[in-house]
Scaffold this motif. Sequence first.
Motif, PDB file in Angstrom:
ATOM      1  N   GLY A  78      -2.354 -12.908  -2.472  1.00  0.00           N
ATOM      2  CA  GLY A  78      -3.097 -12.014  -1.601  1.00  0.00           C
ATOM      3  C   GLY A  78      -4.202 -11.290  -2.336  1.00  0.00           C
ATOM      4  O   GLY A  78      -4.634 -11.715  -3.416  1.00  0.00           O
ATOM      5  N   THR A  79      -4.643 -10.181  -1.764  1.00  0.00           N
ATOM      6  CA  THR A  79      -5.782  -9.443  -2.299  1.00  0.00           C
ATOM      7  C   THR A  79      -5.389  -7.994  -2.567  1.00  0.00           C
ATOM      8  O   THR A  79      -4.780  -7.337  -1.710  1.00  0.00           O
ATOM      9  CB  THR A  79      -6.969  -9.488  -1.317  1.00  0.00           C
ATOM     10  OG1 THR A  79      -7.276 -10.851  -1.011  1.00  0.00           O
ATOM     11  CG2 THR A  79      -8.195  -8.833  -1.927  1.00  0.00           C
ATOM     12  N   ASP A  81      -6.710  -4.127  -3.787  1.00  0.00           N
ATOM     13  CA  ASP A  81      -7.811  -3.192  -3.988  1.00  0.00           C
ATOM     14  C   ASP A  81      -7.505  -2.379  -5.242  1.00  0.00           C
ATOM     15  O   ASP A  81      -6.539  -1.607  -5.270  1.00  0.00           O
ATOM     16  CB  ASP A  81      -7.966  -2.274  -2.776  1.00  0.00           C
ATOM     17  CG  ASP A  81      -9.239  -1.428  -2.842  1.00  0.00           C
ATOM     18  OD1 ASP A  81      -9.586  -0.967  -3.940  1.00  0.00           O
ATOM     19  OD2 ASP A  81      -9.869  -1.229  -1.796  1.00  0.00           O
ATOM     20  N   GLU A  86      -4.050  -0.894  -2.670  1.00  0.00           N
ATOM     21  CA  GLU A  86      -3.613  -1.410  -1.372  1.00  0.00           C
ATOM     22  C   GLU A  86      -3.625  -2.934  -1.430  1.00  0.00           C
ATOM     23  O   GLU A  86      -4.631  -3.551  -1.787  1.00  0.00           O
ATOM     24  CB  GLU A  86      -4.547  -0.912  -0.273  1.00  0.00           C
ATOM     25  CG  GLU A  86      -4.152  -1.395   1.112  1.00  0.00           C
ATOM     26  CD  GLU A  86      -5.101  -0.898   2.190  1.00  0.00           C
ATOM     27  OE1 GLU A  86      -5.011  -1.396   3.324  1.00  0.00           O
ATOM     28  OE2 GLU A  86      -5.928  -0.014   1.873  1.00  0.00           O
ATOM     29  N   PHE A  87      -2.518  -3.544  -1.059  1.00  0.00           N
ATOM     30  CA  PHE A  87      -2.371  -5.000  -1.149  1.00  0.00           C
ATOM     31  C   PHE A  87      -2.245  -5.610   0.232  1.00  0.00           C
ATOM     32  O   PHE A  87      -1.559  -5.071   1.105  1.00  0.00           O
ATOM     33  CB  PHE A  87      -1.140  -5.358  -1.983  1.00  0.00           C
ATOM     34  CG  PHE A  87      -0.898  -6.839  -2.100  1.00  0.00           C
ATOM     35  CD1 PHE A  87      -1.641  -7.601  -2.994  1.00  0.00           C
ATOM     36  CD2 PHE A  87       0.060  -7.464  -1.316  1.00  0.00           C
ATOM     37  CE1 PHE A  87      -1.435  -8.972  -3.105  1.00  0.00           C
ATOM     38  CE2 PHE A  87       0.286  -8.835  -1.414  1.00  0.00           C
ATOM     39  CZ  PHE A  87      -0.472  -9.590  -2.322  1.00  0.00           C
ATOM     40  N   THR A  88      -2.929  -6.730   0.439  1.00  0.00           N
ATOM     41  CA  THR A  88      -2.814  -7.470   1.696  1.00  0.00           C
ATOM     42  C   THR A  88      -2.600  -8.941   1.383  1.00  0.00           C
ATOM     43  O   THR A  88      -3.250  -9.479   0.468  1.00  0.00           O
ATOM     44  CB  THR A  88      -4.084  -7.303   2.567  1.00  0.00           C
ATOM     45  OG1 THR A  88      -3.998  -8.170   3.692  1.00  0.00           O
ATOM     46  CG2 THR A  88      -5.338  -7.642   1.779  1.00  0.00           C
ATOM     47  N   PRO A  89      -1.701  -9.613   2.090  1.00  0.00           N
ATOM     48  CA  PRO A  89      -1.449 -11.041   1.829  1.00  0.00           C
ATOM     49  C   PRO A  89      -2.562 -11.953   2.312  1.00  0.00           C
ATOM     50  O   PRO A  89      -2.529 -13.160   2.079  1.00  0.00           O
ATOM     51  CB  PRO A  89      -0.142 -11.307   2.578  1.00  0.00           C
ATOM     52  CG  PRO A  89      -0.118 -10.284   3.665  1.00  0.00           C
ATOM     53  CD  PRO A  89      -0.780  -9.078   3.101  1.00  0.00           C
ATOM     54  N   GLU A  90      -3.559 -11.402   2.981  1.00  0.00           N
ATOM     55  CA  GLU A  90      -4.652 -12.218   3.502  1.00  0.00           C
ATOM     56  C   GLU A  90      -5.490 -12.798   2.366  1.00  0.00           C
ATOM     57  O   GLU A  90      -5.816 -12.110   1.396  1.00  0.00           O
ATOM     58  CB  GLU A  90      -5.551 -11.367   4.409  1.00  0.00           C
ATOM     59  CG  GLU A  90      -6.704 -12.145   5.031  1.00  0.00           C
ATOM     60  CD  GLU A  90      -7.594 -11.251   5.872  1.00  0.00           C
ATOM     61  OE1 GLU A  90      -8.520 -11.775   6.504  1.00  0.00           O
ATOM     62  OE2 GLU A  90      -7.350 -10.030   5.890  1.00  0.00           O
TER      63      GLU A  90
END
Length: 411
Positions: A78-79, A81, A86-90
Amino acid sequence: FCREFLVRYPMCYVDGAFFNDQGQLSETKVRRMIFGYLSSFIEKGLPPKISSILEVLKLECGRDTLEEKNYLIHCANGTLDAMTLEFTPEKKICRCRLPVCYNPQAGVPRRWCAFLEELLEPGDILTLQEFLGYCLIPVNYAQKMLLIIGNGGEGKSRIGIVMQKLLGEGCCNGSLAKLESSPFARADLQHRLLMVDDDLCMKGLSTTSYLKSIITAEQPMDLERKGLQSYQGRLNCRLMAFGNGTLKALHDRSHGFYRRQIILTTKERPKDRVDDALLAQRLREELEGILLWCLEGLQRLLANELKFTLSTRTRRNILEAISEGDNVTDFMKSLGYFRFDPQGQITSRRLYMLYRDWCEDNVLSPLSAKSFTTHLMQNQNRYNIRYSYHIDGGEGRHVRGFEGITARKSL
């Protein structure tokens, strides 16, 4: 066909390269993808068809820019910041994706920390942590490169191997000297996060302009690839080198050359130490923990407005490198060879001879007469002297020299 192909394999073409959600794609890999798509339907004449499709594909998915936030870290899962954590699996199309997952529950990389404790002083470990964290984001705002200097056999090059595994395609091997001498070497750094020079060349660099531009990277640079017209491209690649001595320049004595360097020196290798041939492999097993360790350093660096933590030892290393590369400054602080006198004057030749005597007395290598005189001309206000074309050379001759200084030691 290209539109159908892009539905199955989303990608874009920016700055002369293909990118998908895994990072940069080589043209060879894209060719293989096209071949895999067509080989079941076409048996003859595939290579020229693939070449034609590749050129159309560049037009079909071409973009002017690849919009990316400066502080995003694209991990394998994921990505992240870097500013907010802040982590997002997108996963989106990006220039570089790390082959390591972000796992906030990963344990402390104990082997890695033990290795660094044996290699560096505690204060220098903090600097290294911040620099490696700095390599995770595609910015050059801190305007620094890292040199790690030792006598050999300490294991410092293991750091480069770990970073190659951590950054994947975002890391490449190269040579600082080649960046200045080869017109094609700089283009290899495009879309990279870090270049590692595992064996720093001890010869002085004839020029330093490209090296300084890469470290600061404030403007697009002229890049060139074999067989292609040169073009303007941005570089956000950091530089790290390992060697047995500091980086030297033959002609650049400016503060700008040295202020871009962070110089760490290793501890002496224990005589009774038994080397671990599998150390690099063992360190790779801790990559998720090492990523968190690097993120800790990046957070500290960002909190300090991209100013690195520098120990007294590291600051001294930089001063010593300046002194070694430009011993004229030390000569102008010496006693017994000349004296400053508002009414005095001395020829350039005689002052250079005094400088050579000082170098011989201190077992140092003198600069050329041109470099010596140029340094004094550029620093007239610093030394409170004035360059003149009308210094008395004896026998009615007027030669070049300096006012405000006179010899104290006869030749």
